[in-house]
Scaffold this motif. Sequence first.
Motif, PDB file in Angstrom:
ATOM      1  N   VAL A 216       0.854  -1.189   0.000  1.00 35.32           N
ATOM      2  CA  VAL A 216       0.000   0.000   0.000  1.00 35.32           C
ATOM      3  C   VAL A 216       0.892   1.241   0.000  1.00 35.32           C
ATOM      4  CG1 VAL A 216      -2.066  -0.966   1.068  1.00 35.32           C
ATOM      5  CG2 VAL A 216      -0.159  -0.230   2.517  1.00 35.32           C
TER       6      VAL A 216
ATOM      7  N   GLU B 274      -5.751  -9.136  12.191  1.00 34.61           N
ATOM      8  CA  GLU B 274      -6.051  -9.743  10.889  1.00 34.61           C
ATOM      9  C   GLU B 274      -6.607  -8.714   9.919  1.00 34.61           C
ATOM     10  OE1 GLU B 274      -8.347 -13.615  10.361  1.00 34.61           O
ATOM     11  OE2 GLU B 274      -9.735 -12.189   9.430  1.00 34.61           O
ATOM     12  N   LYS B 275      -7.566  -7.930  10.389  1.00 34.32           N
ATOM     13  CA  LYS B 275      -8.210  -6.947   9.521  1.00 34.32           C
ATOM     14  C   LYS B 275      -7.234  -5.842   9.125  1.00 34.32           C
ATOM     15  CE  LYS B 275     -11.686  -9.352   9.572  1.00 34.32           C
ATOM     16  NZ  LYS B 275     -11.620 -10.329   8.460  1.00 34.32           N
TER      17      LYS B 275
ATOM     18  N   GLU C 161      -5.283  -6.956   6.199  1.00 32.93           N
ATOM     19  CA  GLU C 161      -6.046  -6.921   4.949  1.00 32.93           C
ATOM     20  C   GLU C 161      -6.058  -5.510   4.358  1.00 32.93           C
ATOM     21  OE1 GLU C 161      -9.900  -8.970   4.812  1.00 32.93           O
ATOM     22  OE2 GLU C 161      -9.364  -9.845   6.742  1.00 32.93           O
ATOM     23  N   PHE C 162      -6.277  -4.510   5.205  1.00 30.84           N
ATOM     24  CA  PHE C 162      -6.266  -3.123   4.709  1.00 30.84           C
ATOM     25  C   PHE C 162      -4.838  -2.708   4.334  1.00 30.84           C
ATOM     26  CE2 PHE C 162     -10.271  -2.582   7.232  1.00 30.84           C
ATOM     27  CZ  PHE C 162     -11.079  -2.227   6.170  1.00 30.84           C
ATOM     28  N   GLY C 163      -3.911  -3.026   5.203  1.00 29.78           N
ATOM     29  CA  GLY C 163      -2.526  -2.634   4.979  1.00 29.78           C
ATOM     30  C   GLY C 163      -1.966  -1.880   6.172  1.00 29.78           C
TER      31      GLY C 163
ATOM     32  N   SER D 122      -4.628 -12.072   1.829  1.00 28.28           N
ATOM     33  CA  SER D 122      -4.956 -10.781   1.206  1.00 28.28           C
ATOM     34  C   SER D 122      -3.882 -10.337   0.214  1.00 28.28           C
ATOM     35  CB  SER D 122      -5.167  -9.718   2.286  1.00 28.28           C
ATOM     36  OG  SER D 122      -3.984  -9.530   3.041  1.00 28.28           O
TER      37      SER D 122
ATOM     38  N   LYS E  26      -0.584  -9.825   0.326  1.00 31.85           N
ATOM     39  CA  LYS E  26       0.356  -8.789   0.747  1.00 31.85           C
ATOM     40  C   LYS E  26       1.732  -9.432   0.910  1.00 31.85           C
ATOM     41  CE  LYS E  26      -2.518  -5.284   2.194  1.00 31.85           C
ATOM     42  NZ  LYS E  26      -3.508  -5.476   1.129  1.00 31.85           N
TER      43      LYS E  26
ATOM     44  N   LEU F 226      -9.440  -0.355  14.283  1.00 26.15           N
ATOM     45  CA  LEU F 226      -9.707  -0.675  12.889  1.00 26.15           C
ATOM     46  C   LEU F 226     -10.236   0.532  12.132  1.00 26.15           C
ATOM     47  CD1 LEU F 226      -9.455  -3.186  11.077  1.00 26.15           C
ATOM     48  CD2 LEU F 226     -11.946  -3.070  10.984  1.00 26.15           C
TER      49      LEU F 226
ATOM     50  N   ALA G 212      -8.737   1.825   8.723  1.00 23.21           N
ATOM     51  CA  ALA G 212      -9.626   1.993   7.576  1.00 23.21           C
ATOM     52  C   ALA G 212      -9.569   3.430   7.057  1.00 23.21           C
ATOM     53  CB  ALA G 212     -11.060   1.613   7.954  1.00 23.21           C
ATOM     54  N   ALA G 213      -9.477   4.390   7.975  1.00 22.58           N
ATOM     55  CA  ALA G 213      -9.414   5.796   7.561  1.00 22.58           C
ATOM     56  C   ALA G 213      -8.149   6.048   6.743  1.00 22.58           C
ATOM     57  CB  ALA G 213      -9.453   6.706   8.788  1.00 22.58           C
TER      58      ALA G 213
ATOM     59  N   TYR H 197      -6.400   3.799   5.090  1.00 22.24           N
ATOM     60  CA  TYR H 197      -6.551   3.043   3.846  1.00 22.24           C
ATOM     61  C   TYR H 197      -7.484   3.769   2.866  1.00 22.24           C
ATOM     62  CZ  TYR H 197      -8.218  -0.669   0.734  1.00 22.24           C
ATOM     63  OH  TYR H 197      -8.578  -1.412  -0.367  1.00 22.24           O
ATOM     64  N   LEU H 198      -8.658   4.171   3.343  1.00 24.21           N
ATOM     65  CA  LEU H 198      -9.653   4.808   2.464  1.00 24.21           C
ATOM     66  C   LEU H 198      -9.140   6.150   1.954  1.00 24.21           C
ATOM     67  CD1 LEU H 198     -12.835   3.909   4.541  1.00 24.21           C
ATOM     68  CD2 LEU H 198     -12.361   3.109   2.211  1.00 24.21           C
TER      69      LEU H 198
ATOM     70  N   GLN I  75      -6.639   5.164  -0.764  1.00 25.19           N
ATOM     71  CA  GLN I  75      -7.085   4.354  -1.901  1.00 25.19           C
ATOM     72  C   GLN I  75      -8.373   4.841  -2.542  1.00 25.19           C
ATOM     73  OE1 GLN I  75      -5.747   0.691  -2.489  1.00 25.19           O
ATOM     74  NE2 GLN I  75      -4.039   1.961  -1.843  1.00 25.19           N
TER      75      GLN I  75
ATOM     76  N   SER J 223      -6.621  -3.266  -2.032  1.00 24.15           N
ATOM     77  CA  SER J 223      -6.364  -4.479  -1.239  1.00 24.15           C
ATOM     78  C   SER J 223      -7.441  -5.523  -1.481  1.00 24.15           C
ATOM     79  CB  SER J 223      -6.314  -4.140   0.260  1.00 24.15           C
ATOM     80  OG  SER J 223      -5.133  -3.449   0.567  1.00 24.15           O
ATOM     81  N   ARG J 224      -7.039  -6.800  -1.431  1.00 23.86           N
ATOM     82  CA  ARG J 224      -8.030  -7.868  -1.523  1.00 23.86           C
ATOM     83  C   ARG J 224      -8.596  -8.092  -0.130  1.00 23.86           C
ATOM     84  NH1 ARG J 224      -7.462 -14.080  -3.696  1.00 23.86           N
ATOM     85  NH2 ARG J 224      -6.567 -14.519  -1.650  1.00 23.86           N
ATOM     86  N   LEU J 225      -9.841  -7.684   0.072  1.00 21.57           N
ATOM     87  CA  LEU J 225     -10.485  -7.763   1.381  1.00 21.57           C
ATOM     88  C   LEU J 225     -11.411  -8.960   1.430  1.00 21.57           C
ATOM     89  CD1 LEU J 225     -11.516  -3.992   1.692  1.00 21.57           C
ATOM     90  CD2 LEU J 225      -9.412  -5.067   2.529  1.00 21.57           C
TER      91      LEU J 225
ATOM     92  N   LEU K  31     -17.170   7.397   8.447  1.00 24.38           N
ATOM     93  CA  LEU K  31     -16.078   8.383   8.470  1.00 24.38           C
ATOM     94  C   LEU K  31     -16.438   9.603   7.618  1.00 24.38           C
ATOM     95  CD1 LEU K  31     -13.099   5.880   8.218  1.00 24.38           C
ATOM     96  CD2 LEU K  31     -13.537   7.401  10.156  1.00 24.38           C
TER      97      LEU K  31
END
Lengths: 241, 241
Positions: free
Chosen positions: A72, A94-95, A98-100, A133, A135, A228, A232-233, A235-236, A239, B219-221, B236
Motif C-alpha cells: 500500500v 487480521e483486519k 487486509e487493509f494494509g 490478502s 500482501k 480498525l 480503515a481511515a 486506507y480509504l 485508496q 487491497s483484496r479484502l 467516516l
Amino acid sequence: MEIFYSYDCSGGVCRLDETESAHCVRVLRHREGEEIQVFDGSGNLYRCRLTDASPKAAQALVLEQIPDWGAVPYRLTMGVCPTKNADRFEWFAEKAVEFGVDRIAPLAGDHSERRTVNLQRLRKILLSAAKQSLKGRVPEVDEICTVKEFIRNANPESLRLIAYCFEEEDARKLSINEALSSAGNVPITILIGPEGDFSREELQLALSNGFLPVHLGQSRLRTETAALAAVAAVYLNSQCS
Amino acid sequence: MEIFYSYDCSGGVCRLDETESAHCVRVLRHREGEEIQVFDGSGNLYRCRLTDASPKAAQALVLEQIPDWGAVPYRLTMGVCPTKNADRFEWFAEKAVEFGVDRIAPLAGDHSERRTVNLQRLRKILLSAAKQSLKGRVPEVDEICTVKEFIRNANPESLRLIAYCFEEEDARKLSINEALSSAGNVPITILIGPEGDFSREELQLALSNGFLPVHLGQSRLRTETAALAAVAAVYLNSQCS
C-alpha cells in the motif's frame, strides 16, 4: 492463487519450512519442475520452479522476483493496547493486515487490564492474513511495551496521532480525516488506548511529544473497532479519495 | 452507564423481560424507587424509576424520554452475502452496529456457499452491540433473500452502490468515497457479494436498476472486511470529514 511462504529466499533459491512443504507437496501435490509462487514476508513475491519436492523441506528456484508485491502507498504503525479478550485484538490484527499496516505495537497503558500478548500466535495470524490478502510484506509485531515508552520512541518524522475518548481542555481534537489530509507522504503513527482509555499523564506526554489529538467520530467504539476505524481511515484516504 | 432493554415501553411504563429483569434486580441489585436507564431498540432512551423490582418481570415508570438517542446522521442499509464461516458475518454485524447501520439484509448470491443465517442469534448480537455502543436503535435484520430480489426491491430513492471485484468493461467504478460524496442526505444502500463475488447477471441487474459500481481500494479484502470497509467509509464521511 496459492502462495507459499518461504522463511529463506537467498542465492536464487526459496526454502519452505515443514508446514509449507507439506501443504505444497502433500496437500496440493505439486511436483518437481512445476511453477509455484512464493513470498518472503518482506515484500517480495517470487515466481519459482519447484526443484526439490520434499514434503519436509521443499526448495524452489527463483525465476522472477516481484518486489513491493501488494504494497500500500503509505507507511502505518499502529500502537494499540490489547483488549481484555485476546480474540478481539487478534481480529483487529487480521483486519489491519487486509487493509494494509506496516507495524503493530501492542502496548500496556496505565489503565490496561491486559499486559501480555501471545506474539507467536499473533505472528501466525498476520502471516496467514498476508497470504490471504495477497500482501508481500507481513507486518512487524513488537514485544509489548508501555504506552509511555512507545510515545517516547515514536518516529518524530511521522505524523503521530492519538485517539482518546475523554475531553481535555487544552487539546482540540481534529477528526482523523482532517489530520490525515495533512499527512502527505510522511509515515503515520496512530495510538489507540485500552478499554479504560489513556490516563491523563499518557495523553499529556503524547501531546508534549508532538502527537496530535484526533477523534474517530461520535459513536462509542470498542478498542478494537476504534483501532480498525483508524486503519480503515488511512486506507480509504489513500485508496478511495 | 448501564442500560436495560425493554421489549415494551408504552403508557409511560417500560417492561423488562426475564433476562433483563434478572440482570437489573439480581445482578445489579437495583431496588424499587431507584432510577434506571432503559432503551426500546427503536431509538428511544428512557430515564425511569423502577416501580416493580420483580426479578422475572421488572417494570419502570418513565420520567423522561430521549428520542433518536445515539443516532447517526445517515440512513444505511447493508445488503451482504453471509460468509461461509458464520462468525465472520456475525462479527461484521457487531461492528456495523458500533459504527451505525439501520438495516442489515443477509443475501444469497448466485455464487454463495452459505444460504442460511441464524436470525435469532444475529438479533441477540445486534441488541447487545447496540447496548454496548449506546445506540438507541437496534438495526433491522431481514430474512435472507436472493441478491436479485434485494436489487429489485431496493429503495429507488436511495444512493445504491454495488462493490465487486472482477472487471466489467461497461462499468467504470468510482471509489466508495467518490460515490458517497454525491450522496447528500439521501439514504444509502450498499451491496456486498459472497466470497465467490457476484455473478455477471447479478451485476448487470444491479446496474440496470440504478446501482453505481464502486471499488473499495486495491487491497483484496475478505467479504466481511469489505462490508465493514463500506460501513466505515459511510461513518467516516459523515463523522470525520
